[in-house]
Design an enzyme around this catalytic site. Structure first.
Site, mmCIF file in Angstrom:
data_model
loop_
_atom_site.group_PDB
_atom_site.id
_atom_site.type_symbol
_atom_site.label_atom_id
_atom_site.label_comp_id
_atom_site.label_asym_id
_atom_site.label_seq_id
_atom_site.Cartn_x
_atom_site.Cartn_y
_atom_site.Cartn_z
ATOM 1 N N SER A 254 18.457 -8.431 -9.293
ATOM 2 C CA SER A 254 17.230 -8.786 -10.026
ATOM 3 C C SER A 254 17.472 -9.401 -11.391
ATOM 4 C CB SER A 254 16.244 -7.631 -10.155
ATOM 5 O OG SER A 254 16.854 -6.415 -10.210
ATOM 6 N N HIS B 166 2.785 -9.755 -9.779
ATOM 7 C CA HIS B 166 4.229 -10.025 -9.802
ATOM 8 C C HIS B 166 4.979 -8.987 -8.948
ATOM 9 C CE1 HIS B 166 8.275 -10.807 -11.116
ATOM 10 N NE2 HIS B 166 8.382 -9.551 -11.482
ATOM 11 N N SER B 167 4.672 -7.733 -9.171
ATOM 12 C CA SER B 167 5.296 -6.648 -8.408
ATOM 13 C C SER B 167 4.350 -5.459 -8.514
ATOM 14 C CB SER B 167 6.665 -6.266 -9.000
ATOM 15 O OG SER B 167 6.472 -5.594 -10.236
ATOM 16 N N GLU C 278 0.830 -1.213 0.000
ATOM 17 C CA GLU C 278 0.000 0.000 0.000
ATOM 18 C C GLU C 278 0.859 1.256 0.000
ATOM 19 O OE1 GLU C 278 -2.646 -0.564 3.324
ATOM 20 O OE2 GLU C 278 -3.496 -2.325 2.304
HETATM 21 C C1 LIG Z 1 17.711 -11.813 -17.147
HETATM 22 C C2 LIG Z 1 16.372 -11.218 -16.858
HETATM 23 N N1 LIG Z 1 15.381 -11.300 -17.753
HETATM 24 C C3 LIG Z 1 14.173 -10.780 -17.487
HETATM 25 C C4 LIG Z 1 13.944 -10.147 -16.304
HETATM 26 C C5 LIG Z 1 12.562 -9.548 -16.028
HETATM 27 N N2 LIG Z 1 11.898 -10.366 -15.012
HETATM 28 C C6 LIG Z 1 11.916 -10.029 -13.716
HETATM 29 S S1 LIG Z 1 11.122 -11.126 -12.766
HETATM 30 C C7 LIG Z 1 10.674 -12.059 -14.080
HETATM 31 C C8 LIG Z 1 9.856 -13.320 -13.901
HETATM 32 C C9 LIG Z 1 10.533 -14.380 -13.113
HETATM 33 O O1 LIG Z 1 9.634 -15.410 -12.802
HETATM 34 P P1 LIG Z 1 9.977 -16.548 -11.790
HETATM 35 O O2 LIG Z 1 11.402 -16.928 -11.917
HETATM 36 O O3 LIG Z 1 8.981 -17.625 -11.971
HETATM 37 O O4 LIG Z 1 9.827 -15.889 -10.348
HETATM 38 P P2 LIG Z 1 8.527 -15.294 -9.639
HETATM 39 O O5 LIG Z 1 8.466 -13.848 -9.995
HETATM 40 O O6 LIG Z 1 7.356 -16.051 -10.142
HETATM 41 O O7 LIG Z 1 8.739 -15.450 -8.168
HETATM 42 C C10 LIG Z 1 11.166 -11.493 -15.260
HETATM 43 C C11 LIG Z 1 10.940 -12.068 -16.598
HETATM 44 C C12 LIG Z 1 15.014 -10.060 -15.396
HETATM 45 N N3 LIG Z 1 14.873 -9.477 -14.206
HETATM 46 N N4 LIG Z 1 16.204 -10.617 -15.680
#
Ligand SMILES: Cc1ncc(C[n+]2csc(CCOP(=O)(O)OP(=O)(O)O)c2C)c(N)n1
Ligand SMILES: [Mg+2]
Length: 505
Positions: free
Chosen positions: A264, A393-394, A178
């Protein structure tokens, strides 16, 4: 025994028999006992050579695969089976002695890269020929222990501590989410629905085991004593932040909690974890490494060297996959075609388990056993915890664009790790409605207090932008630091310097 459906006789297992095989690894004779179907159909099946058996040698654990295409002779006494329907006859008493002779050992393929059998069948491996890897669980959705032998018998105080940690994490998520919506912090990621994977695993580890996280494992830090103030200070990037305000919110790191700072860029932590585990193995320090990652991150290139180095160098690391159904908007069925992430383990020669991640005790048992394997046998373990990402997701995501509200509320209502543990505690008499009410009130106040303290703190001294990378600040950076100070002083009215700790003159 009349009026029986013939199919009952046909697949039936009506006796036990022992066979002996030469193990490919240690060349010891292994006796394997199994139930044989001695019905006519079973006998016919063997003649058609359709069956495939696999088990592990008791001495060296090497899997042995035998299929009936290797069968070069089949000798059966008493092959004259009774009539197919066996009327009026007690099936338990029927037996037949089969003696099976397989292709001799020296006729097996002996290439340097494999140890396998020859086959005369032109046959591709079809993924759907294998049964899916089961998900290990201890409790049902109502918190009842299914098999008492699997009850970890965690003492009451620890169970209550687990529950408090899971719910505190949930409350902290709500407040910080929030606060981002209100523009007070720049970014946030919630852990909703995955609390069981965090606390179940953290509680089973040694507090000094080294953790590499992805970003959605705040509960592991919380279990290890990272305080609400620590979380809030990091998200506010203020002067109380151990990372000195240099990272985006939720990119925690803590030397005290043996938790490597989050990056990240997906999957970068995975080969690092394998390398750290190799160092731990050499140091013989009695600790292991745990590497958390999402099922989406497993599609990254870095996952492969991590798995392969860990397997070949026999590194004591748990690869802990949180399979929460989504990688931002990509659902798992678009992410991979195999049986989840666990099915990749055997391909790398890694011991593997799949766990119901919404069952905190299942995660606890599996992590504890995996840790023991890593330590005593110095090898990696792949653990896939099945769960569901209930939150977006965020704060940069709106998941209603790619999944239904009904889907989310199903998991929230029907299969939530927190409610499952609460059921368990109530069944045991460890927790009451009154305890719940009091704790929720108290924990919310604690979160709000930490939140308002963090908001009041100054931002770190801007000079800290230049420190902690090099032992001695190089000349070019010293020059940049000087220019930054002169610039800020000259245009003072454009910078909110009052919000920052004072720079040196
Ligand atoms: C190398 C890279 N590619 C793309 C991203 C963008 N990105 C951030 S989180 C995410 C999804 C990751 O999903 P998952 O591993 O299943 O973790 P969750 O968020 O579901 O916990 C992506 C594609 C990134 N941070 N780093
Ligand atoms: Mg995911």
């Amino acid at each position: 025994m009349t009026d029986r459906d013939p199919s009952i006789y046909y697949g039936g297992n009506f006796g036990t028999r022992q066979e002996a095989f030469d193990c490919d690894g240690c060349h010891r004779w292994q006796h394997h006992t199994y139930n044989t179907g001695i019905s006519h159909s079973f006998y016919r099946q063997m003649q058609h050579r359709d069956d495939l058996f696999m088990w592990r040698c008791a001495d060296c654990s090497i899997p042995m695969i035998h299929d009936y295409s290797q069968l070069i002779s089949l000798d059966a006494e008493n092959t004259h089976l009774p009539k197919e329907f066996l009327p009026d006859c007690d099936l338990q008493d029927i037996s037949i002695n089969l003696s099976l002779v397989f292709t001799p050992h020296h006729e097996r393929a002996e290439f340097p890269g494999i140890r396998s059998r020859y086959t005369n069948k032109l046959e591709f491996l079809e993924p759907d020929r294998y049964e899916e890897i089961p998900a290990y669980r201890v409790m049902d959705r109502k918190g009842l222990i299914i098999d008492p032998s699997q009850d970890p018998k965690v003492d009451k105080d620890t169970v209550v501590k687990m529950y408090r940690c899971m719910t505190l994490l949930n409350t902290m998520d709500r407040i910080l989410y929030e606060s981002q919506r209100q523009g007070r912090i720049s970014f946030y990621m919630t852990n909703y629905g995955e609390e069981g994977t965090h606390i179940g695993s953290a509680a089973a580890l040694d507090a000094k085991d080294l953790v590499f996280g992805q970003y959605r494992e705040a509960g592991v830090l919380m279990w290890r004593g990272f305080s609400l103030d620590d979380f809030m200070n990091q998200c506010y990037g203020n002067s109380g932040d151990v990372g000195k305000g240099r990272q985006m919110p939720v990119h925690y790191g803590s030397l005290d909690c043996s938790f490597v700072t989050i990056s990240s860029t997906l999957a970068t932590q995975m080969p690092q974890a394998a390398g750290a585990a190799y160092a731990y193995k050499r140091a013989q320090n009695g600790l292991i490494v745990v590497c958390y990652f999402g099922e989406g991150a497993s599609s990254e290139g870095d996952a492969h060297p991590a798995f392969n180095f860990a397997a070949t160098l026999e590194c004591p690391v748990i690869f802990f996959c949180r399979n929460n159904g989504y990688a931002i908007s990509t659902p798992t069925h678009e992410q991979y075609r195999g049986d989840g992430i666990a099915s990749r383990g055997p391909g790398y020669g890694m011991t593997t388990i799949r766990v119901d991640g919404n069952d905190v005790f299942a995660v606890y048992n599996a992590t504890k056993a995996a840790r023991e394997l890593c330590l005593t046998q110095s090898r990696p373990v792949l653990l896939e915890a099945m769960t569901y990402r209930i939150g977006h997701h965020s704060t940069s995501d709106d998941s209603s664009a790619y999944r239904s509200v009904d889907e989310v509320s199903y998991w929230d209502r029907e299969d939530h790790p927190i409610s499952r543990l609460r059921y368990y505690m109530m069944n045991q008499g460890y927790w009451t409605e009154a305890d719940e009410k009091e704790w929720m009130k108290k924990s919310r106040k604690r979160v709000l207090d930490a939140f308002s303290d963090a908001e009041k703190r100054l931002k770190p001294n801007p000079e800290l932008l230049f420190t902690d990378v090099y032992d001695e600040i190089p000349k070019r950076l010293q020059q940049q630091l000087k220019e930054m100070k002169e610039h800020v002083r000259k245009y003072e009215e454009h910078y909110p310097l009052k919000m920052f700790e004072k720079m040196e003159k």
